[in-house]
Design an enzyme around this catalytic site. Structure first.
Site, PDB file in Angstrom:
ATOM      1  N   LEU A 131     -22.552  12.109  19.396  1.00 13.07           N
ATOM      2  CA  LEU A 131     -21.437  12.358  20.307  1.00 13.07           C
ATOM      3  C   LEU A 131     -20.151  11.942  19.603  1.00 13.07           C
ATOM      4  O   LEU A 131     -20.107  10.881  18.969  1.00 13.07           O
ATOM      5  CB  LEU A 131     -21.608  11.549  21.597  1.00 13.07           C
ATOM      6  CG  LEU A 131     -22.913  11.776  22.385  1.00 13.07           C
ATOM      7  CD1 LEU A 131     -22.967  10.853  23.594  1.00 13.07           C
ATOM      8  CD2 LEU A 131     -23.043  13.234  22.830  1.00 13.07           C
ATOM      9  N   VAL A 170     -22.491   7.787  16.969  1.00 12.36           N
ATOM     10  CA  VAL A 170     -21.097   8.140  17.263  1.00 12.36           C
ATOM     11  C   VAL A 170     -20.458   8.830  16.061  1.00 12.36           C
ATOM     12  O   VAL A 170     -20.497   8.310  14.946  1.00 12.36           O
ATOM     13  CB  VAL A 170     -20.280   6.888  17.640  1.00 12.36           C
ATOM     14  CG1 VAL A 170     -18.851   7.284  17.977  1.00 12.36           C
ATOM     15  CG2 VAL A 170     -20.927   6.160  18.802  1.00 12.36           C
ATOM     16  N   LYS A 171     -19.895  10.017  16.320  1.00 14.71           N
ATOM     17  CA  LYS A 171     -19.199  10.766  15.262  1.00 14.71           C
ATOM     18  C   LYS A 171     -17.726  10.391  15.249  1.00 14.71           C
ATOM     19  O   LYS A 171     -17.073  10.371  16.294  1.00 14.71           O
ATOM     20  CB  LYS A 171     -19.319  12.273  15.516  1.00 14.71           C
ATOM     21  CG  LYS A 171     -20.697  12.831  15.218  1.00 14.71           C
ATOM     22  CD  LYS A 171     -20.793  14.294  15.598  1.00 14.71           C
ATOM     23  CE  LYS A 171     -20.081  15.210  14.635  1.00 14.71           C
ATOM     24  NZ  LYS A 171     -20.252  16.640  15.032  1.00 14.71           N
ATOM     25  N   LEU A 172     -17.235  10.113  14.038  1.00 21.09           N
ATOM     26  CA  LEU A 172     -15.815   9.770  13.881  1.00 21.09           C
ATOM     27  C   LEU A 172     -15.242  10.607  12.748  1.00 21.09           C
ATOM     28  O   LEU A 172     -15.923  10.838  11.738  1.00 21.09           O
ATOM     29  CB  LEU A 172     -15.643   8.280  13.558  1.00 21.09           C
ATOM     30  CG  LEU A 172     -16.218   7.342  14.616  1.00 21.09           C
ATOM     31  CD1 LEU A 172     -17.536   6.763  14.159  1.00 21.09           C
ATOM     32  CD2 LEU A 172     -15.249   6.240  14.956  1.00 21.09           C
TER      33      LEU A 172
END
Ligand code: E4P
Length: 216
Positions: free
Chosen positions: A56, A82-84
């Site tokens: 996400l 978590v995508k950054l």
């Protein structure tokens, strides 16, 4: 090689999981927007449907905002990664989140030097976007090959997630390059199943069987 589906469609995910070959899912703000559903219930359903990793993405651009959103996303389910984005703030946020045990995926990577920095910051996954590099006349898979080699040279544990995959050929090349994961649209997964000789062979077997009058 792990296979992730690059979609936020619950029906596609259910079908992919039923095939028994899907290890996870990548989403992004564009894919989420396409579903036209409120974010929370959608991603909670995705986390229930997919037994593996659920990626996400944050939408904040500053380090503090990214860390805050990342913690909220990671709290949704234990399988969330978590995508950054590949920015200076993204790197700083990854360093902090890794220190707190939150799994991360640095996205929108288009070069090996970017990927080297992600590994040094402690990203769990790096996502080089193959198709989008091909779109501007570069060879996206070269970047995947370079990243895999650099990570191997120094023993970085960051996993290479070949993203923006557009064809079965991309999947083959990602595998040959040694990418740990290929994330692909559902249509590409369906293409992986198909081969014209399988269809022709199956028809011939069944025609011969019917003509023989045999029964199981
Ligand atoms: C990866 O995590 C991205 O969601 C995705 O692979 C982007 O692919 P696209 O270039 O087809 O949009």
């Amino acid at each position: 090689m792990k296979i992730f589906l690059d979609t936020a469609s619950v029906s596609e995910l259910k079908e992919g999981v039923a095939l028994g070959v899907v290890d996870g899912v990548t989403t992004n703000p564009s894919l989420i927007a396409k579903e036209k559903r409120p974010f929370r219930p959608l991603v909670e359903e995705i986390c229930q449907v997919v037994p593996g990793v659920v990626n996400l993405e944050v939408v904040a651009l500053d380090e503090e905002g990214m860390v805050k959103e990342a913690k909220e996303l990671a709290a949704i389910a234990p399988n969330v990664v978590v995508k950054l984005p590949m920015t200076k703030d993204g790197l700083k946020a990854i360093k902090r989140l890794t220190g707190e045990g939150i799994k991360t995926n640095q996205t929108l990577c288009f070069s090996a030097p970017q990927a080297l920095l992600s590994a040094k910051a402690g990203a769990t996954y790096i996502s080089p976007f193959v198709g989008r590099l091909d779109d501007i006349g570069e060879i996206g898979m070269d970047v995947v090959r370079q990243i895999v080699q650099i990570y191997r040279n120094y023993g970085y544990p960051t996993q290479v997630l070949a993203a923006s995959i557009r064809s079965p050929q991309h999947v083959i090349e990602a595998g040959l390059a040694g990418a740990h994961v290929a994330t692909m649209p559902f249509s590409v997964l369906e293409q992986l199943v198909k081969h014209p000789l399988t269809d022709i062979g199956l028809k011939k077997f069944l025609d011969d069987w019917t003509k023989s009058g045999a029964k199981i």
